[in-house]
Write a protein that holds these residues in place. Structure first.
Motif, PDB file in Angstrom:
ATOM      1  N   ILE A 258       0.820  -1.210   0.000  1.00 44.90           N
ATOM      2  CA  ILE A 258       0.000   0.000   0.000  1.00 44.90           C
ATOM      3  C   ILE A 258       0.854   1.260   0.000  1.00 44.90           C
ATOM      4  O   ILE A 258       0.361   2.348  -0.255  1.00 44.90           O
ATOM      5  CB  ILE A 258      -0.950   0.021   1.212  1.00 44.90           C
ATOM      6  N   ASN A 259       2.145   1.115   0.285  1.00 42.48           N
ATOM      7  CA  ASN A 259       3.006   2.298   0.317  1.00 42.48           C
ATOM      8  C   ASN A 259       3.617   2.628  -1.038  1.00 42.48           C
ATOM      9  O   ASN A 259       4.458   3.523  -1.115  1.00 42.48           O
ATOM     10  CB  ASN A 259       4.123   2.086   1.332  1.00 42.48           C
TER      11      ASN A 259
ATOM     12  N   LEU B 198       4.376   6.091  -2.340  1.00 39.98           N
ATOM     13  CA  LEU B 198       5.379   6.932  -1.691  1.00 39.98           C
ATOM     14  C   LEU B 198       6.785   6.686  -2.226  1.00 39.98           C
ATOM     15  O   LEU B 198       7.681   7.481  -1.999  1.00 39.98           O
ATOM     16  CB  LEU B 198       5.369   6.660  -0.186  1.00 39.98           C
ATOM     17  N   PHE B 199       6.979   5.567  -2.926  1.00 35.70           N
ATOM     18  CA  PHE B 199       8.344   5.199  -3.320  1.00 35.70           C
ATOM     19  C   PHE B 199       9.044   6.251  -4.161  1.00 35.70           C
ATOM     20  O   PHE B 199      10.218   6.512  -3.943  1.00 35.70           O
ATOM     21  CB  PHE B 199       8.346   3.823  -4.009  1.00 35.70           C
TER      22      PHE B 199
ATOM     23  N   ILE C 284      10.294   8.596  -1.482  1.00 35.55           N
ATOM     24  CA  ILE C 284      11.221   8.096  -0.466  1.00 35.55           C
ATOM     25  C   ILE C 284      12.570   7.727  -1.068  1.00 35.55           C
ATOM     26  O   ILE C 284      13.616   7.999  -0.472  1.00 35.55           O
ATOM     27  CB  ILE C 284      10.638   6.849   0.238  1.00 35.55           C
TER      28      ILE C 284
ATOM     29  N   LEU D  17      -3.196   7.093   0.465  1.00 36.30           N
ATOM     30  CA  LEU D  17      -2.592   6.544   1.673  1.00 36.30           C
ATOM     31  C   LEU D  17      -2.564   7.659   2.699  1.00 36.30           C
ATOM     32  O   LEU D  17      -2.102   8.760   2.414  1.00 36.30           O
ATOM     33  CB  LEU D  17      -1.162   6.086   1.382  1.00 36.30           C
TER      34      LEU D  17
ATOM     35  N   LEU E  24      -0.968   8.902   6.041  1.00 34.54           N
ATOM     36  CA  LEU E  24       0.241   8.581   6.797  1.00 34.54           C
ATOM     37  C   LEU E  24      -0.093   8.293   8.258  1.00 34.54           C
ATOM     38  O   LEU E  24      -0.990   8.892   8.841  1.00 34.54           O
ATOM     39  CB  LEU E  24       1.228   9.744   6.711  1.00 34.54           C
TER      40      LEU E  24
END
Lengths: 140, 493
Positions: B2-3, B6-7, B10, B59, B61
Motif C-alpha cells: 500500500i506504500n 510513496l516510493f 522516499i 494513503l 500517513l
C-alpha cells in the motif's frame, strides 16, 4: 583581543553538562509532555555554543571530533528508517508501534518506535545547527 | 504494497541522505544517483500501471483516518508528472557528469538535486494543502543551494533576488492556507473541496482563490509575477537551469491546476476568467521576451512563459478537450524544455558564448547538433507529428468549444512566435559564416549529446505515440474535471 576568561570558562565547563543533561531530559519527556527531539537538539546546540563562546572553534572541534554533516546524515537515516519500517509490515508509512516492557531499574516502561524517529530529529537539529554555526563562525 | 505511491518520494530522499556520507567520492555519488533515479523510475512506472488498473491510490500517513492525517494521493495526473520529473532528472544528471565540474559535484550537487526531486514529487503527490507547503519548502531550500552553488558573482546577485521572492511567496502561502483553514476548518484537499462545495464558494473563498493564484503564480511565473524568473534562471549553469526550467515552474502550474479544479470550481465566471486573462497576458509577455533577446538562455526562458500561458489557458477552459490538452502539453513541455536547455548548453559549451550574434556556421562543424536542435525546435512549436502538436490542438479545440475565439487566436499566433524565436536561433547559430571556435573536447561533446538525444527522442516518441499515451492523459483530465472522484477516493465514503 586577549581577555581573561577564567570565570566564564570554568562556569561553562560545569554549565555545559547541566544543559546537556537537561536537554536529554527534555528529549525523553517529549512523548507525553512538552519537549522532544527538536527542542532537545536545540538545547544541546545551545550548550555547545556556550563552549564556543567560552573557548574557541579549534578547542571545541578538538573536544567534539565529529563531522557534523555526517551527524545530519545519520539522523536523517534513523528517522527515515523508522518511518519506512512500516513498509515491511505493509501498514501506512509513519505508522508507529509501542508496547510495555518490564525493564530492570525502570520497571514498567512504554517503548515507542517514535522515540527512534525523534532521536533522528535530535541528531539532525544538532548537526545542522552546529554546521551552520561552525561555517559562519569559521569564516574570516 | 500500500506504500507504493510513496516510493518515488522516499527513494530519492534515501539516496540523497546516503550521498551525504560520500562528499568527496564523486564517482560513488554519480553511480548512486543514477541507481536511485532509475529505481524511482521503475517504481513510478509500476505506479502508473496500478493507477490505470485500480484507479486513484491514496494513503493516509501514520494510519490516521482520512481527513485528519496527511493523505498522499496518486491520481493519473500526479503520477504522470512524477514519472516525467524523474525521467528528466535522470538525463540532466547524466548530462551533468561531463558539464557541471568536479568543484560543484563535491559540494552536495547530487544530494541537492535528489532533495529537490523529493520535494517536487512530494508536492505532486500530496493531498494535504499544508503538506504541499512543506514539500514546496523542501524543493525551494534545495533549489537555493543549487542556484548559489559555485558562488559566481552573477549567481550571488540573482540568488538574493530568488530567495527573497520565494520567501515572500512562501509567507503568502502560509497566510493563504491559514485563511482557508479558518473558513473550512480542514487542510485535507479532498475535504476542502467537499466543504467548499457545501458552502457554495462565497466571496471570501474566491479571494483565497486569487491569493493562491498569486502564491503559485510567483512560482510558475505567470504574467505580472514572472519578473524574477529570466534573471534568476539564467544565473546557474545549464544543467541546473534545465532542472529549474523543466520542473520548478511546472510545480506551480500543477498547484494552480489542482486548486482551480478541486477547490474553486463554483464561480468559474470570476476565478477562471482571471486565470485565462493572466494566461493570455503571460503568453504575450513571453512572446515579446522570446523575440527581444539575442541570448540563448533568455530566449528559451521566455519560451517557458509562453508554455505556462498555453497550459493555464487550457486549464481555465474547464472542458474535456482543454483539460486533456493542458495535461498533454504540460508533460510535453517538461520533456522538450529539458531537451532544449541541454542542447543550448552544448551550443554554449562549443561556442563559449550564449550570445547569438557571436555564433554562426555551426552546422559545418556540428551537424548532428544542428539537426537535433531543429527537431526539438519543431517539437516545441508544435509541428505535427511532434509532441507539441496534439496538446496545442486539444487546447485550441477546448478554447473554441468554450467560445473563447480571441484567446484561442492568441494561442495560435503564439505558436508562430515560438517557431520564429527558435528558428532565429537556428539561423543565427547554425547558418552563415562559421565563426572560429576554441578547440573543445570532442569526447565531452559526445557525452553531453547522449542525454540530449535521448530526451529529444523521448519527446518525439511522446508525439508519435500519442495513440498509446492518450488513454492515460484522458484519465488524468477526467479526474481533474470530476473532483468527486478525487474526493471519494480520499474520503472513501
Amino acid at each position: 583581543m586577549k581577555k581573561n576568561n577564567v570565570i566564564l570558562q570554568t562556569t561553562a565547563k560545569v554549565t555545559f553538562f547541566i544543559i546537556f543533561l537537561f536537554s536529554i531530559h527534555i528529549f525523553f519527556a517529549g512523548h507525553f509532555a512538552p519537549g522532544g527531539g527538536f527542542v532537545g537538539g536545540l538545547l544541546t546546540t545551545g550548550a555547545i555554543v556556550l563552549l564556543l563562546l567560552a573557548f574557541d572553534l579549534e578547542t571545541v572541534k578538538a573536544t567534539l571530533p565529529f563531522n557534523f554533516t555526517v551527524v545530519i546524515g545519520v539522523g536523517l537515516l534513523l528517522s527515515l528508517g523508522t518511518a519506512a519500517g512500516s513498509i515491511l509490515f505493509n501498514v501506512p508509512f509513519f505508522t508507529h508501534a509501542f508496547a510495555h516492557f518490564e525493564l530492570p531499574l525502570f520497571g514498567d516502561t512504554e517503548l515507542h518506535t517514535a522515540m527512534i524517529f525523534d532521536s533522528g530529529v535530535y541528531l539532525v537539529v544538532v548537526g545542522a545547527a552546529i554546521t551552520i554555526i561552525q561555517s559562519i563562525g569559521g569564516d574570516e | 504494497m500500500i506504500n507504493l505511491l510513496l516510493f518515488p518520494i522516499i527513494i530519492p530522499f534515501f539516496f540523497a541522505i546516503v550521498l551525504l556520507f560520500f562528499k568527496e567520492q564523486v564517482r560513488i555519488q554519480r553511480i548512486l544517483t543514477v541507481i536511485g533515479l532509475s529505481a524511482s523510475i521503475a517504481f513510478a512506472c509500476t505506479l502508473i500501471m496500478k493507477v490505470k488498473q485500480d484507479g486513484i491510490q491514496t494513503l493516509t500517513l501514520g494510519s490516521w483516518p482520512a481527513p485528519f492525517g496527511i493523505t498522499m494521493v496518486s491520481d493519473m495526473f500526479s503520477v504522470l508528472l512524477v514519472t516525467s520529473t524523474l525521467v528528466i532528472t535522470l538525463f540532466v544528471v547524466i548530462y551533468s557528469f561531463s558539464s557541471i565540474g568536479e568543484e560543484r559535484e563535491r559540494f552536495f550537487y547530487y544530494p541537492a538535486i535528489l532533495f529537490m526531486i523529493t520535494g517536487v514529487n512530494g508536492a505532486f503527490t500530496t493531498g494535504d494543502i499544508f503538506n504541499m507547503f512543506v514539500f514546496f519548502e523542501v524543493l525551494l531550500i534545495a533549489s537555493y543551494l543549487l542556484i548559489v552553488l559555485g558562488g559566481e558573482k552573477r549567481q550571488l546577485r540573482e540568488s538574493i533576488k530568488y530567495i527573497l521572492v520565494n520567501v515572500i511567496s512562501s509567507a503568502f502561502f502560509v497566510i493563504t492556507v491559514a485563511y482557508l483553514y479558518s473558513i473550512v476548518g480542514t487542510l485535507n484537499m479532498a475535504d476542502i473541496g467537499q466543504k467548499i462545495a457545501d458552502i457554495g464558494q462565497p466571496g471570501i473563498i474566491s479571494v483565497i482563490g486569487i491569493l493562491m493564484l498569486l502564491v503559485f503564480g510567483i512560482k510558475a511565473g505567470i504574467f505580472p509575477l514572472y519578473f524574477w524568473m529570466p534573471g534568476s534562471y539564467a544565473a546557474p549553469p545549464v544543467p541546473i537551469l534545465a532542472l529549474f526550467g523543466a520542473l520548478l515552474t511546472k510545480v506551480g502550474v500543477y498547484a494552480i491546476t489542482r486548486t482551480y479544479t478541486l477547490f474553486f470550481v463554483h464561480d468559474l465566471a470570476f476565478t477562471h476568467t482571471i486565470l485565462m486573462v493572466l494566461a493570455l497576458l503571460t503568453i504575450v509577455a513571453g512572446c515579446i521576451g522570446a523575440l527581444a533577446y539575442f541570448d540563448l538562455k533568455q530566449i528559451i526562458i521566455y519560451n517557458i512563459l509562453i508554455a505556462i500561458g498555453v497550459i493555464l489557458f487550457g486549464v481555465s477552459q474547464m472542458n474535456e478537450a482543454g483539460m486533456q490538452g493542458a495535461v498533454f502539453y504540460l508533460i510535453h513541455d517538461m520533456l522538450i524544455k529539458g531537451a532544449l536547455f541541454l542542447i543550448i548548453g552544448i551550443m554554449i559549451y562549443v561556442t563559449g558564448t550564449s550570445n547569438l550574434r557571436e555564433m554562426g556556421g555551426l552546422i559545418k562543424t556540428h551537424a548532428s547538433l544542428g539537426w537535433l536542435f531543429l527537431i526539438a525546435a519543431f517539437g516545441l512549436a508544435g509541428i505535427p507529428p511532434l509532441s507539441g502538436f496534439v496538446g496545442k490542438l486539444l487546447i485550441v479545440q477546448g478554447g473554441f468549444e468554450h467560445g473563447q475565439i480571441f484567446g484561442t487566436i492568441v494561442i495560435l499566433a503564439s505558436s508562430l512566435v515560438v517557431l520564429l524565436s527558435v528558428i532565429r536561433i537556428f539561423i543565427y547559430a547554425f547558418w552563415g559564416e562559421p565563426v572560429p571556435l576554441q578547440p573543445t573536447n570532442r569526447k565531452t561533446y559526445k557525452h553531453m549529446m547522449f542525454p540530449a538525444v535521448i530526451l529529444v527522442a523521448l519527446s518525439v516518441l511522446y508525439g508519435v505515440g500519442t495513440e498509446w499515451i492518450f488513454p492515460y492523459v484522458s484519465d488524468a483530465a477526467h479526474v481533474l474535471l470530476d473532483p468527486s472522484s478525487y474526493i471519494n477516493a480520499v474520503l472513501k465514503e
